[in-house]
Design a protein around this motif. Structure first.
Motif, short mmCIF file in Angstrom:
data_model
loop_
_atom_site.label_atom_id
_atom_site.label_comp_id
_atom_site.label_asym_id
_atom_site.label_seq_id
_atom_site.Cartn_x
_atom_site.Cartn_y
_atom_site.Cartn_z
N THR A 123 84.26 77.77 -17.08
CA THR A 123 83.99 76.32 -17.17
C THR A 123 82.51 76.05 -16.94
OG1 THR A 123 86.22 75.75 -16.43
CG2 THR A 123 84.52 74.08 -16.13
N ASN A 124 81.96 76.63 -15.89
CA ASN A 124 80.54 76.41 -15.59
C ASN A 124 79.62 76.92 -16.69
OD1 ASN A 124 81.08 75.11 -13.20
ND2 ASN A 124 80.74 76.91 -11.91
N THR A 125 80.00 78.02 -17.32
CA THR A 125 79.20 78.55 -18.42
C THR A 125 79.16 77.56 -19.58
OG1 THR A 125 79.68 80.85 -17.80
CG2 THR A 125 79.00 80.46 -20.08
N ILE A 126 80.30 77.01 -19.92
CA ILE A 126 80.35 76.01 -21.00
C ILE A 126 79.45 74.82 -20.65
CG2 ILE A 126 81.84 74.27 -22.09
CD1 ILE A 126 82.26 77.01 -23.30
N VAL A 127 79.60 74.29 -19.45
CA VAL A 127 78.82 73.12 -19.04
C VAL A 127 77.33 73.44 -19.02
CG1 VAL A 127 78.39 71.47 -17.17
CG2 VAL A 127 80.74 72.10 -17.76
N ASP A 128 76.95 74.54 -18.39
CA ASP A 128 75.53 74.90 -18.29
C ASP A 128 74.89 75.15 -19.65
OD1 ASP A 128 75.05 74.65 -15.58
OD2 ASP A 128 75.46 76.75 -15.13
N LEU A 129 75.55 75.93 -20.50
CA LEU A 129 74.94 76.30 -21.77
C LEU A 129 74.90 75.13 -22.75
CD1 LEU A 129 76.14 79.97 -22.26
CD2 LEU A 129 74.04 79.11 -21.21
N LEU A 130 75.90 74.29 -22.73
CA LEU A 130 75.82 73.10 -23.59
C LEU A 130 74.74 72.16 -23.09
CD1 LEU A 130 79.48 72.16 -24.55
CD2 LEU A 130 77.66 73.04 -25.99
N TYR A 158 88.43 72.47 -20.49
CA TYR A 158 88.06 71.62 -19.36
C TYR A 158 86.54 71.45 -19.30
CZ TYR A 158 87.51 70.11 -14.48
OH TYR A 158 87.16 69.44 -13.33
N GLY A 159 85.80 72.53 -19.51
CA GLY A 159 84.34 72.46 -19.54
C GLY A 159 83.85 71.53 -20.64
N LEU A 160 84.48 71.61 -21.81
CA LEU A 160 84.10 70.72 -22.91
C LEU A 160 84.40 69.26 -22.56
CD1 LEU A 160 85.31 72.84 -25.95
CD2 LEU A 160 82.96 72.42 -25.23
N ALA A 161 85.52 69.02 -21.88
CA ALA A 161 85.85 67.65 -21.47
C ALA A 161 84.83 67.13 -20.45
CB ALA A 161 87.26 67.61 -20.88
N LEU A 162 84.40 67.99 -19.54
CA LEU A 162 83.40 67.58 -18.55
C LEU A 162 82.07 67.21 -19.22
CD1 LEU A 162 84.05 70.20 -15.71
CD2 LEU A 162 84.63 67.76 -15.69
N VAL A 163 81.64 68.03 -20.19
CA VAL A 163 80.40 67.73 -20.90
C VAL A 163 80.58 66.44 -21.71
CG1 VAL A 163 78.77 68.52 -22.65
CG2 VAL A 163 79.64 70.13 -20.96
N GLY A 164 81.74 66.27 -22.32
CA GLY A 164 82.03 65.05 -23.06
C GLY A 164 82.00 63.82 -22.16
N LEU A 171 76.10 72.41 -11.13
CA LEU A 171 75.91 71.65 -9.89
C LEU A 171 76.65 70.31 -9.96
CD1 LEU A 171 74.51 71.54 -7.14
CD2 LEU A 171 72.53 70.55 -8.28
N GLU A 172 76.58 69.64 -11.10
CA GLU A 172 77.31 68.39 -11.25
C GLU A 172 78.82 68.62 -11.23
OE1 GLU A 172 75.57 67.03 -14.93
OE2 GLU A 172 74.21 65.68 -13.85
N VAL A 173 79.28 69.74 -11.78
CA VAL A 173 80.70 70.08 -11.74
C VAL A 173 81.14 70.29 -10.29
CG1 VAL A 173 82.46 71.76 -12.40
CG2 VAL A 173 80.71 71.08 -14.05
N ALA A 174 80.34 71.03 -9.53
CA ALA A 174 80.66 71.27 -8.12
C ALA A 174 80.71 69.97 -7.34
CB ALA A 174 79.63 72.22 -7.50
N TYR A 175 79.77 69.07 -7.58
CA TYR A 175 79.76 67.77 -6.90
C TYR A 175 81.02 66.98 -7.26
CZ TYR A 175 78.34 63.15 -5.34
OH TYR A 175 78.31 61.93 -4.72
N LEU A 176 81.37 66.96 -8.54
CA LEU A 176 82.57 66.25 -8.98
C LEU A 176 83.81 66.80 -8.29
CD1 LEU A 176 83.96 64.24 -11.02
CD2 LEU A 176 84.23 66.27 -12.49
N GLU A 177 83.95 68.12 -8.27
CA GLU A 177 85.17 68.73 -7.73
C GLU A 177 85.22 68.71 -6.20
OE1 GLU A 177 85.03 72.57 -9.59
OE2 GLU A 177 85.95 71.82 -11.43
N LYS A 178 84.09 68.87 -5.55
CA LYS A 178 84.08 68.98 -4.09
C LYS A 178 83.93 67.63 -3.38
CE LYS A 178 83.65 73.61 -3.80
NZ LYS A 178 84.78 74.25 -4.29
N VAL A 179 83.26 66.68 -4.01
CA VAL A 179 82.98 65.42 -3.35
C VAL A 179 83.80 64.27 -3.93
CG1 VAL A 179 81.20 63.75 -2.73
CG2 VAL A 179 80.66 66.17 -2.72
#
Length: 183
Positions: A123-130, A158-164, A171-179
């Motif tokens: 998931t993080n790879t998709i988000v970071d590379l896009l 899921y990564g594509l949905a997050l970027v969408g 880092l933004e994914v971690a903030y979303l999931e943890k906070v």
């Protein structure tokens, strides 16, 4: 064949990979390593995974094996630490037509995500590379639709949905999931 043996014995040439020789001595440059790996893979070999990402300037160049993809029926095998060989039945569809030949950006990102150790890393790879490319979510979704990954398919979607939804980094994914999700 005797000419090859004579030049190797005299130290004028060096064996790089099976059936691939350099006609000079000394260390191989990055481009020479890439050409040697592609020659070893055969006429249809393309750069893929990490090496393709480096050539697309998505990831920084690091010292390591050259990653290539060959048709599924080819006999080339990985020769560590020099070359890692992947196989694909979809090779004609993922090649970008560049020089040196490499996988398309979308397929490169998909391959890197599917190669991760965990779904979370995929998931993080998709988000970071896009986030680092001008590749659209729609282009990635089309790639996943045409060539669905066997590994981590839900994590990649899921990564594509997050970027969408506007996220652009792990880092933004971690903030979303943890906070945010915990509140």
């Amino acid at each position: 064949m005797s000419d090859i043996r004579a030049n190797l014995a005299a130290g004028r040439w060096q064996r790089v990979l099976p059936r691939v020789y350099s006609t000079f001595t000394g260390d191989l440059s990055r481009s020479a390593k890439i050409q040697a790996a592609l020659l070893y893979g055969g006429g249809y070999a393309i750069l893929s995974h990490r090496t393709a990402a480096e050539e697309w300037e998505i990831l920084p160049v690091i010292e390591g094996p050259v990653e290539i993809t060959v048709p599924y029926t080819f006999s080339a095998i990985s020769q560590t630490p020099f070359v890692i060989v992947h196989r694909s039945r979809a090779l004609p569809h993922i090649a970008a037509g560049t020089h040196p030949p490499r996988s398309k950006v979308t397929d490169t990102i998909l391959d890197l995500a599917a190669a991760q150790r965990t779904p979370h890393q995929a998931t993080n790879t998709i988000v970071d590379l896009l986030g680092r490319t001008r590749t659209s979510v729609a282009a990635m979704e089309a790639c996943v639709l045409v060539r669905p990954p066997f590994r981590y398919r839900p994590a990649i979607r899921y990564g594509l949905a997050l970027v969408g939804g506007g996220l652009m980094s792990a880092l933004e994914v971690a903030y979303l999931e943890k906070v945010e999700d915990e509140h």
